[in-house]
Design a protein around this motif. Sequence first.
Motif, PDB file in Angstrom:
ATOM      1  N   HIS A 268      16.178 -40.030  11.126  1.00  0.00           N
ATOM      2  CA  HIS A 268      16.091 -41.335  12.103  1.00  0.00           C
ATOM      3  C   HIS A 268      15.821 -42.427  11.375  1.00  0.00           C
ATOM      4  CE1 HIS A 268      17.511 -39.545  15.591  1.00  0.00           C
ATOM      5  NE2 HIS A 268      16.641 -38.471  15.595  1.00  0.00           N
TER       6      HIS A 268
ATOM      7  N   ASP B 184      11.912 -40.655  20.325  1.00  0.00           N
ATOM      8  CA  ASP B 184      11.242 -39.438  20.271  1.00  0.00           C
ATOM      9  C   ASP B 184       9.733 -39.537  20.508  1.00  0.00           C
ATOM     10  OD1 ASP B 184      13.076 -37.613  19.816  1.00  0.00           O
ATOM     11  OD2 ASP B 184      13.009 -37.674  17.445  1.00  0.00           O
TER      12      ASP B 184
ATOM     13  N   LYS C 203       8.735 -39.290  24.086  1.00  0.00           N
ATOM     14  CA  LYS C 203       8.542 -37.969  24.527  1.00  0.00           C
ATOM     15  C   LYS C 203       7.182 -37.571  24.588  1.00  0.00           C
ATOM     16  CE  LYS C 203      13.119 -35.818  23.146  1.00  0.00           C
ATOM     17  NZ  LYS C 203      13.606 -35.188  21.847  1.00  0.00           N
TER      18      LYS C 203
ATOM     19  N   HIS D 153      19.288 -36.656  24.617  1.00  0.00           N
ATOM     20  CA  HIS D 153      19.083 -36.610  23.113  1.00  0.00           C
ATOM     21  C   HIS D 153      20.322 -35.756  22.518  1.00  0.00           C
ATOM     22  CE1 HIS D 153      15.359 -38.696  22.083  1.00  0.00           C
ATOM     23  NE2 HIS D 153      15.084 -38.621  23.386  1.00  0.00           N
TER      24      HIS D 153
ATOM     25  N   HIS E 127      18.257 -44.746  17.840  1.00  0.00           N
ATOM     26  CA  HIS E 127      17.896 -43.183  17.696  1.00  0.00           C
ATOM     27  C   HIS E 127      19.006 -42.260  18.018  1.00  0.00           C
ATOM     28  CE1 HIS E 127      15.260 -39.913  18.154  1.00  0.00           C
ATOM     29  NE2 HIS E 127      16.189 -39.300  19.069  1.00  0.00           N
TER      30      HIS E 127
ATOM     31  N   ASP F 162      21.111 -38.925  16.409  1.00  0.00           N
ATOM     32  CA  ASP F 162      21.434 -37.746  17.229  1.00  0.00           C
ATOM     33  C   ASP F 162      22.579 -37.000  17.250  1.00  0.00           C
ATOM     34  OD1 ASP F 162      18.775 -37.414  17.726  1.00  0.00           O
ATOM     35  OD2 ASP F 162      18.414 -38.025  19.695  1.00  0.00           O
TER      36      ASP F 162
ATOM     37  N   HIS G  10      22.762 -31.204  17.900  1.00  0.00           N
ATOM     38  CA  HIS G  10      22.553 -31.956  18.953  1.00  0.00           C
ATOM     39  C   HIS G  10      23.969 -32.102  19.833  1.00  0.00           C
ATOM     40  CE1 HIS G  10      18.511 -33.832  19.041  1.00  0.00           C
ATOM     41  NE2 HIS G  10      18.303 -32.947  17.979  1.00  0.00           N
TER      42      HIS G  10
HETATM   43 ZN   LIG Z   1      16.532 -37.426  19.596  1.00  0.00          ZN
END
Ligand SMILES: [Zn+2]
Length: 336
Positions: free
Chosen positions: A27, A63, A66, A126, A183, A187, A193
């Motif tokens: 990223h 991220d 999270k 995501h 971000h 992904d 993803h």
């Molecule tokens: Zn992600």
Amino acid sequence: MSLRTQSVLCLTLLLSLPVQAFGPHGHQTVGGIADQLLAGSTTAKKVRAILGSNLQMAAVWADCAKGVGQAKVGTPFVYDGSGPYPECTYYENPASQKAMEDFVRRNATHCYANSSDEVCRHKSYHYTDVAIQRDHYAKDLAGTSDHDLISAMQACITVLQGGRSPAPFQIASKKEALRLLAHYLGDVHQPLHVVSIYLDAAGHAVDPDAAAGLDPKTSTKGGNTLLLGASKLHGLWDSIPGSLATELLAGAGVASARAVPASAGELALWPTTWATDTVMSSKPALAGLSFGPKAANGSWPATAAAGYSKERVALQKQQIIKAGARLAELLRAIWP
Ligand SMILES: [Zn+2]
């Protein structure tokens, strides 16, 4: 601190960590390539004014968020992710932690240990799970949803263009939208993803878009339940060699990104176009594998043909370059 000093520091950091997840370094490389493409432009000034940082730094925020969770249902949303993710230390201060907690609270029903992505909803922003049999992304396909990666990118674009955050997304500001978008562009270029393989108990591919419909038992959860040796396939595709990140950030990335063709059509449809491009370019990530029967723990053993890991790194490099180019392209289109 000058920009030059910053990039030397980033390179030093990358060199000191030989293998890291696409999570941070993939990223950050995407963000860094876009920063270099936009350097000196009015778009870059707008980005810096909104973020208060560059894209390379912002690209990991989603991220880091999270790390926000609840002890149990009904208790406060608290950031407790400090420690294992060095790239998140930039956001580990009271104001930034509150921003991450606010975002998760707005974009989750609950978010306690082991709660599903359906209730800790921001985690589903995501990814999407288009079956390997398809040749495009569309919102009526199995594995997609109104709160998947593509819908999330479209919501961020709407907010950055001055619109209201469309439900179910609760995006509070342009700063939040830009952090997320920096971000999500990474992904949508990470093969696992976007593309998914659905397997029956014997390890044979099934089609979730066939008349019988999607059987949840056939989901391989973005490759998290596919094991190549002891490694989760998803994790292998998240990981990029530190040497690749360093090479791309040192100039090779921006040079290659300038050769990525411009995206066609309306800006609002670009997330769909890019997802389709990933569906088509990333099938070797799954087609190059064979699978054994499902184990009692819910995983399938995978076997790769010779040369798989070399092809993986080549595809990761191509995808990161596209992601950096398209992040810059999108921001230039929003703020010419
Ligand atoms: Zn992600």
